[in-house]
Write an enzyme that holds these catalytic residues in place. Structure first.
Site, mmCIF file in Angstrom:
data_model
loop_
_atom_site.group_PDB
_atom_site.id
_atom_site.type_symbol
_atom_site.label_atom_id
_atom_site.label_comp_id
_atom_site.label_asym_id
_atom_site.label_seq_id
_atom_site.Cartn_x
_atom_site.Cartn_y
_atom_site.Cartn_z
ATOM 1 N N GLY B 55 -9.421 -2.488 4.609
ATOM 2 C CA GLY B 55 -8.474 -1.425 4.291
ATOM 3 C C GLY B 55 -7.197 -1.686 5.077
ATOM 4 O O GLY B 55 -7.248 -1.872 6.296
ATOM 5 N N ALA B 56 -6.076 -1.709 4.355
ATOM 6 C CA ALA B 56 -4.821 -2.123 4.999
ATOM 7 C C ALA B 56 -4.515 -1.342 6.282
ATOM 8 O O ALA B 56 -4.240 -1.958 7.322
ATOM 9 C CB ALA B 56 -3.673 -2.011 3.991
ATOM 10 N N ASP B 249 -2.538 -2.605 -0.846
ATOM 11 C CA ASP B 249 -2.396 -3.478 0.311
ATOM 12 C C ASP B 249 -0.944 -3.831 0.544
ATOM 13 O O ASP B 249 -0.542 -4.151 1.652
ATOM 14 C CB ASP B 249 -3.236 -4.742 0.127
ATOM 15 C CG ASP B 249 -4.710 -4.373 0.102
ATOM 16 O OD1 ASP B 249 -5.178 -3.907 -0.951
ATOM 17 O OD2 ASP B 249 -5.370 -4.498 1.140
ATOM 18 N N ASN B 259 -3.218 -4.405 -5.078
ATOM 19 C CA ASN B 259 -4.418 -3.685 -4.623
ATOM 20 C C ASN B 259 -5.627 -4.510 -5.064
ATOM 21 O O ASN B 259 -5.494 -5.557 -5.701
ATOM 22 C CB ASN B 259 -4.443 -2.263 -5.207
ATOM 23 C CG ASN B 259 -5.514 -1.394 -4.575
ATOM 24 O OD1 ASN B 259 -5.693 -1.412 -3.361
ATOM 25 N ND2 ASN B 259 -6.250 -0.648 -5.385
#
Lengths: 369, 369
Positions: B55-56, B249, B259
């Site tokens: 997860g960014a 992202d 993404n």
């Protein structure tokens, strides 16, 4: 086509025993190559329902042999036609989306309907099932020859670069008797010396792409790459797909196509990136009684556990792993419908037509009664 | 948010030991809830690269703490800034697509750049990492409050029927520190008493939807249903989705959104069926140095074995099953790019804007230098 280098078909009458129908058990491909015995109508229904066999054309032929077995079972019945009608109902109920299941059952019923003698009825039923099977091989071959024309045209523009074809699910020879529907043009292209490379969607939940399409392409020596179902859009955005070709379980009057869930998403991506999107279909999957596919094709809901579990090989055995919490609710639609406007053409045994009533009528006027 | 009914965050400094950073090991969710220890920059790089964390936003904060640990490691170095630069390079190389990985590393480097005293440098780095973490919580909360407005509007039209929201991958609190990005509006809707139901894409190949999103929604008591990635198009065609919301992202100047692979396909289906498609994003994922996302965002290729194997629980253990032949070639792109034209709006910590340069500029003028 080939398994272990030997030519095979997906269903056959046992050479020694005429009341034994045999099929490849497709549930354990590619990990195990096993034969499944069908001795009764119930076995045939089981094989279809539990996906020992799958693919609209093969389902149809299996049901046809199931009706042949029903004729054997009806031998001693006082009301054989009632028995046959019940067998037909049982077979028809196994997979509601595949139109040529009903078609094949109907063909068998019609063939034996007026035959009074039980032995003669059995003989006629076997002949009819064999005939439908042979016809299916010819149909698949012709779909391949017509589709080959499309691939040749693309190849001509690629200056020797491989033609990249994306397919979803398995509409190969394992879904038919031989050659396949969507994959038949690819096999014919290979025979014609065209350099083809196939992007194989894994096709969750049952992974027919990973299990069957990759397997049969490998057995046939056709170059291919397995991808997740999520990947095709990205490939098309970046010019890595020259053509999409899929099969269908039912194509209706306006050209809408029901096929494995996820097909619609690939059609949208193809449309968005000007990639031609073709459907390979035998005319037995045409259902001109339905006007609007998106609205009216019944879509089968399957067990949510197919979503929650994933089957594969581990420690030398075939097992299913749970991919979420045990109490996670899941929903599992088997098919979706691709609107005709996203389809470049229908590749049939009689040629290629537009996905529209006009197009279908031009090749199959008899379907409109 | 909640795990086993107890409020948790995804990363924290151990209370007893200030040089021990701890995270939930997300590789074994939902089957095992385990804590992973990060004691060195290398541990942090490993945790990011091997997706112990993902997860960014969480990747960014983990990298920030990784730089804090680098400051500890640099204590005895003759050229501490060189050591820190090398640590930054190592962390930046772990996941090329996530823009706020580079952003967080840069924030830490800037904070300590001119601090000469080693102990002071460590203190400043820890303060900075803690500060970025607290800011991330506030950002997620604000994304949730802005997104809540969208859900409220939809709920108002549904006459008490549940609002059906589809999401892809995991942009929940497990992808951030708390609340999440895409899921934060959903949690806020739940708190506001709105009846929400979430369609959870399983998100092959790593199944972050099945493993993480379904898990965290379940822990939080939000109603949800797991579906295969192939299913969303069919649901949207049939009015079963009121809204799509995903994370990102990297979002670039023209509003294109990178993404998880497969996001683009859902955006196409949303567009085709007039379903609003939103992206929840912290402004740290904005990268206005790139003009055209589809052309220029680098897309990470991951190990093809992620496609060929599927992880889950079997016989009480976590194992991977092989879903194709061992020799099947596979290709695994981690992300795709959704063109801005298919995005209804970007939900940020400062409000909602159009996915366009004008829209982004209206909320984040400072991003354009």
């Amino acid at each position: 086509m080939l398994i272990n280098g030997k030519h095979q078909q997906t269903i056959w009458v046992n050479e020694q025993d005429e009341i034994l129908i045999q099929v490849f058990d497709q549930r354990h491909f590619p990990h195990k190559v096993e034969v499944f015995d069908i001795r009764t109508t119930k076995d045939a229904a089981f094989a279809i329902k539990e996906m020992v066999v799958r693919g609209a054309p093969l389902i149809g032929i299996t049901a046809a042999y199931g009706m042949y077995l029903a004729c054997i079972e009806a031998r001693g019945e006082k009301k054989p036609n009632l028995y046959l009608a019940e067998a037909a109902t049982e077979l028809n109920a196994t997979r509601p989306t595949a139109i040529n299941l009903a078609w094949a059952v109907h063909e068998l019923l019609s063939a034996v309907h007026k035959v009074k003698d039980p032995e003669e009825r059995i003989k006629v039923a076997l002949q009819k099932a064999n005939q439908l099977k042979e016809e299916d091989v010819a149909i698949s071959k012709n779909i391949g020859l017509h589709g080959l024309g499309v691939i040749k045209e693309i190849a001509a523009k690629k200056n020797g670069e491989p033609v990249n074809i994306l397919t979803h699910c398995n509409a190969g020879w394992l879904a038919t008797i031989d050659w396949g529907t969507a994959l038949s043009p690819i096999y014919h292209a290979q025979e014609a010396g065209i350099d083809v490379h196939v992007w194989v969607d894994e096709t969750r939940p049952r992974n027919q792409g990973a299990n069957l399409t990759a397997f049969e392409l490998n057995e046939q020596g056709v170059r291919h790459t397995l991808i997740n179902d999520n990947t095709g859009g990205h490939l098309m955005q970046h010019g890595m797909v020259d053509m999409v070709i899929v099969g269908t379980d039912r194509t209706v009057r306006n050209g809408d196509v029901a096929n494995k869930i996820g097909t619609y998403l690939k059609a949208l991506a193809a449309h968005d990136n000007n990639v031609p999107f073709y459907v390979g279909l035998p005319s037995s999957t045409l259902d001109c009684s339905i006007a609007d596919g998106v609205k009216d094709i019944p879509i089968e809901t399957r067990d949510g556990n197919e979503v929650k579990y994933m089957q594969g090989k581990v420690d030398g055995e075939i097992k299913s792993v749970l991919i979420c919490s045990e109490d996670t609710p899941a929903l599992n639609y088997g098919f979706d419908v691709t609107p005709a406007k996203y389809i470049t053409g229908l590749i049939t045994e009689r040629g290629i037509c537009e996905a529209s009533e006009e197009g279908i009528r031009s090749l199959f006027p008899e379907k409109f009664g």
